[in-house]
Design an enzyme around this catalytic site. Structure first.
Site, PDB file in Angstrom:
ATOM      1  N   ARG A 105       0.858  -1.367  -0.121  1.00 53.37           N
ATOM      2  CA  ARG A 105      -0.085  -0.012   0.105  1.00 53.37           C
ATOM      3  C   ARG A 105       0.928   1.204  -0.073  1.00 53.37           C
ATOM      4  O   ARG A 105       0.372   2.478  -0.044  1.00 53.37           O
ATOM      5  CB  ARG A 105      -1.015   0.058   1.192  1.00 53.37           C
ATOM      6  CG  ARG A 105      -0.139  -0.027   2.439  1.00 53.37           C
ATOM      7  CD  ARG A 105      -1.318  -0.132   3.673  1.00 53.37           C
ATOM      8  NE  ARG A 105      -0.759  -0.266   5.068  1.00 53.37           N
ATOM      9  CZ  ARG A 105      -0.243  -1.402   5.318  1.00 53.37           C
ATOM     10  NH1 ARG A 105      -0.113  -2.430   4.903  1.00 53.37           N
ATOM     11  NH2 ARG A 105       0.378  -1.266   6.757  1.00 53.37           N
ATOM     12  N   TYR A 106       2.059   1.021   0.152  1.00 57.97           N
ATOM     13  CA  TYR A 106       3.128   2.241   0.340  1.00 57.97           C
ATOM     14  C   TYR A 106       3.791   2.416  -0.996  1.00 57.97           C
ATOM     15  O   TYR A 106       4.494   3.544  -0.986  1.00 57.97           O
ATOM     16  CB  TYR A 106       3.916   2.108   1.590  1.00 57.97           C
ATOM     17  CG  TYR A 106       3.227   2.111   2.766  1.00 57.97           C
ATOM     18  CD1 TYR A 106       2.344   3.049   3.394  1.00 57.97           C
ATOM     19  CD2 TYR A 106       3.361   1.225   3.825  1.00 57.97           C
ATOM     20  CE1 TYR A 106       1.821   2.934   4.479  1.00 57.97           C
ATOM     21  CE2 TYR A 106       2.722   1.180   5.150  1.00 57.97           C
ATOM     22  CZ  TYR A 106       1.931   1.863   5.304  1.00 57.97           C
ATOM     23  OH  TYR A 106       1.372   2.146   6.530  1.00 57.97           O
ATOM     24  N   ILE A 107       4.036   1.506  -1.653  1.00 57.20           N
ATOM     25  CA  ILE A 107       4.740   1.581  -3.241  1.00 57.20           C
ATOM     26  C   ILE A 107       4.046   1.753  -4.222  1.00 57.20           C
ATOM     27  O   ILE A 107       3.000   1.165  -4.181  1.00 57.20           O
ATOM     28  CB  ILE A 107       5.849   0.533  -3.160  1.00 57.20           C
ATOM     29  CG1 ILE A 107       5.134  -0.860  -2.831  1.00 57.20           C
ATOM     30  CG2 ILE A 107       7.089   0.813  -1.937  1.00 57.20           C
ATOM     31  CD1 ILE A 107       6.332  -1.980  -2.924  1.00 57.20           C
TER      32      ILE A 107
END
Length: 636
Positions: A105-107
């Site tokens: 979800r962060y990249i």
């Protein structure tokens, strides 16, 4: 039982085939495993040029890949780190340190334009239904480059495995160019972690390589590792150095990892120790040197096949020509259809054929009127008018008819004809066209896929046995009967290394060979203990004196040990006999004391051991005297 066995065999074969073809082994056509193919297929379908959350991409790929999100996420990160297909944004882990990537979800990621040029052409690609039948996915992309060599692969299937090393993309393209020209070529691996490799036994992808870390030894009291051997991270390499230091194999005072975007491991040496004394030990006992075995196994024609790098390049050179030919013929077909439409549009407007449909009252009549209007111009058409052509013409708006530009039509027709001529020329010179395509695609490669990072050199592999010192005492405690390096009391027999093989002879005449034992029971007495290497054994001549229980006769046998199997018991004397003495001296004397009997006057005799010839280990001994022996006495 027979039914169950047949059912088991059938199901196991199906499972094995599934794991081999649909999970673990890459396909020669595009060099991809199914999960990688499904990731790229999804990204091509959804590509809009913008970055997308990896978590979203993973979710969309699950429509094609029925094995959960974890495997998709891992495969996507690995693909992105190849720096060829996927443009990444965010923390995708550190290749040098082994640190993992951030959560999906962060990249973010997006497709590189070059991926479509290499892989994508839906009109010449075969598709099949996805696992749930709701979508279509490619059986295999018809790749224009041998990606299996560029990206490498490893996988374990049922009864087989593949281990393909990655190669420099520019060198692979150059090899394919040379193959197309009919020139000789040779490929060797190249790794993003750099390092040194010895490819003398690479065997075109089916042998092995020796890989080493690159070290800076300019400071004699400090060693700095600047590049890693293939398959290692700074964490695993540091762990191996610390482990070797604790066991006394490498003498260092400290090791520090300062790696960020470049490898920087600093090893400080102990007092009185210099870098030239430690380098060989680092190669011998740590991950600073590794041997990697290769196995270029791919799926070809739906079957697992072992190939060489040369065979892969030759296969893809033919495939590239085939793909380019199909693309040109497909483009030519579209151009011919476009030329046909422009021709009938011009005739339809220029000859006012549309006027003939004004009086028609039925759809059939309209179609027939249009077809009849084209009969005088049949020679100008590329093929007869079809119902689809008529429908196309009838959809032309009146406004467009009134403003129809004949000059524009002629210019477009000319451009189409010129392109068709160009395609015909390219079809006659496909090899030259393939080489020019390789030239053009090479210019579009990412900057990160530039020069070779791994240096090819000759590596003289360090023999661990030569580097390690014999400083571990091997002790024998006669009271307890134990022999080994962990025996606390007793007599020191030898100084050994963990790699030495030790021969020991028990009181019973049984001998065995094992690696330096930690603690084994050999009995309260032991005839001999020594090294079991060929050089040592060739110098030791064993003299065995034994007695037969029935006749009480004494025999002597002199022999050497030429061969053995580890951890197996051997008996010097024939089975059932009693061993009286075993000696390793070349010359010594012994005395036999005979059993007292009325007619025997001489009750003892002396003999020289050197007067008896050497025999093989399995041979029977020579009888010393035809008298019953009561005792034996060893003299100087």
């Amino acid at each position: 039982m027979a039914y169950v066995k047949n059912l088991f065999d059938q199901n196991f074969i199906q499972y094995a085939s599934y794991v081999i073809r649909d999970r673990a082994i890459p396909d020669i056509i595009d060099g991809l495993k199914p999960v990688q193919r499904r990731i790229l297929h999804t990204m091509i379908e959804k590509d809009d040029g913008r970055y997308t959350k990896v978590a979203k991409v993973v979710g969309e790929v699950m429509a094609y890949h029925p094995h959960g999100d974890a495997s998709i996420y891992t495969a996507l990160v690995n693909l992105a780190n190849k720096e060829l297909f996927i443009d990444k944004q965010g923390n995708y882990g550190n290749l040098f340190t082994g640190d993992g990537p951030a959560a999906p979800r962060y990249i973010e990621c997006r497709l590189r334009p070059i991926t479509k040029e290499i892989l994508y052409n839906p009109e010449i690609t075969q598709y099949t239904e996805s696992y749930d039948g709701r979508a279509k996915e490619p059986i295999a992309f018809r790749a224009k480059l041998p990606l299996v060599l560029i990206t490498g692969a490893e996988g374990i299937a049922v009864g087989m495995s593949t281990y393909i090393l990655s190669h420099n993309v520019h060198e692979v393209i150059e090899a394919e160019r040379k193959c197309l020209r009919g020139e000789k070529f040779q490929l060797y691996p190249d790794f993003p972690t750099g390092g040194l490799i010895d490819v003398s036994d690479y065997q075109d992808g089916l042998g092995k390589i020796v890989t080493r870390a690159k070290m800076d030894t300019s400071d004699e009291k400090k060693i700095i590792i600047t590049e890693l051997p293939y398959g290692s991270t700074t964490e695993s390499l540091c762990d191996s150095v610390e482990k070797a230091a604790k066991s006394g194999k490498v003498k260092i005072s400290s090791i520090q990892d300062y790696t960020s975007d470049r490898v920087n491991i600093e090893i400080k040496l102990s007092r009185g120790v210099y870098s030239k004394d430690v380098v060989d030990s680092l190669y011998a006992f740590t991950e600073c040197e590794k041997t990697v075995y290769c196995n270029l196994l791919v799926i070809k024609d739906n079957m697992p096949v072992q190939m060489t790098c040369t065979q892969v390049i030759e296969y893809h050179a033919k495939q590239l020509i085939g793909v380019l030919k199909d693309e040109l013929e497909n483009e030519k077909r579209h151009l011919m259809e476009k030329l046909h439409l422009r021709t009938i549009e011009r005739i339809f407007v220029e000859e006012r054929i549309y006027k003939k449909i004004e009086s028609q009252k039925t759809e059939e009549g309209v179609v027939n009127a249009v077809k009849a209007g084209f009969k005088p111009f049949a020679k100008e058409l590329l093929h007869p008018i079809t119902d689809d052509d008529v429908e196309h013409l009838l959809k032309i708006p009146i406004r467009r008819i009134s403003l129809y530009d004949m000059n524009k039509n002629k210019a477009e027709v000319t451009a189409i004809n010129n392109r068709i001529k160009e395609i015909n020329k390219l079809l006659k010179h496909l090899v030259e066209y393939a080489i020019s395509w390789l030239d053009s695609i090479e210019k579009k490669l990412p900057e990160s896929s530039g020069k070779r990072k791994t240096k090819i050199t000759n590596i003289n592999t360090v023999d661990v046995k030569e580097v390690v010192k014999r400083n571990t005492p091997l002790k024998y405690d006669e009271k307890s009967g134990y022999l080994g390096t962990d025996v606390s009391g007793g007599q020191e027999m030898l100084k050994i290394t963990p790699y030495d093989k030790i021969l020991y002879v028990r009181k019973s005449g049984i001998f065995s060979v094992s690696e330096g034992p930690k603690k084994i029971f050999v009995g309260p007495e032991m005839w001999y203990c020594g090294f079991a290497d060929k050089e040592s054994l060739s110098k030791v001549l064993f003299t065995i004196i034994y007695r037969e229980p029935e006749s009480q006769y004494v025999y002597i046998k002199r022999c050497k040990i030429a061969a053995y199997i580890m951890n197996r018991d051997y008996f010097f004397a024939p089975e059932g006999t009693e061993v009286l003495h075993i000696d390793t001296r070349k010359t010594f004397n012994f005395q036999l004391n005979y059993v007292k009997k009325p007619k025997i006057k001489v009750l003892s005799e002396k003999f020289k051991a050197s007067s008896y010839d050497e025999k093989s280990l399995k041979a029977k001994g020579v009888r010393v005297a035809a008298k019953e022996v009561q005792t034996i006495q060893i003299l100087d």
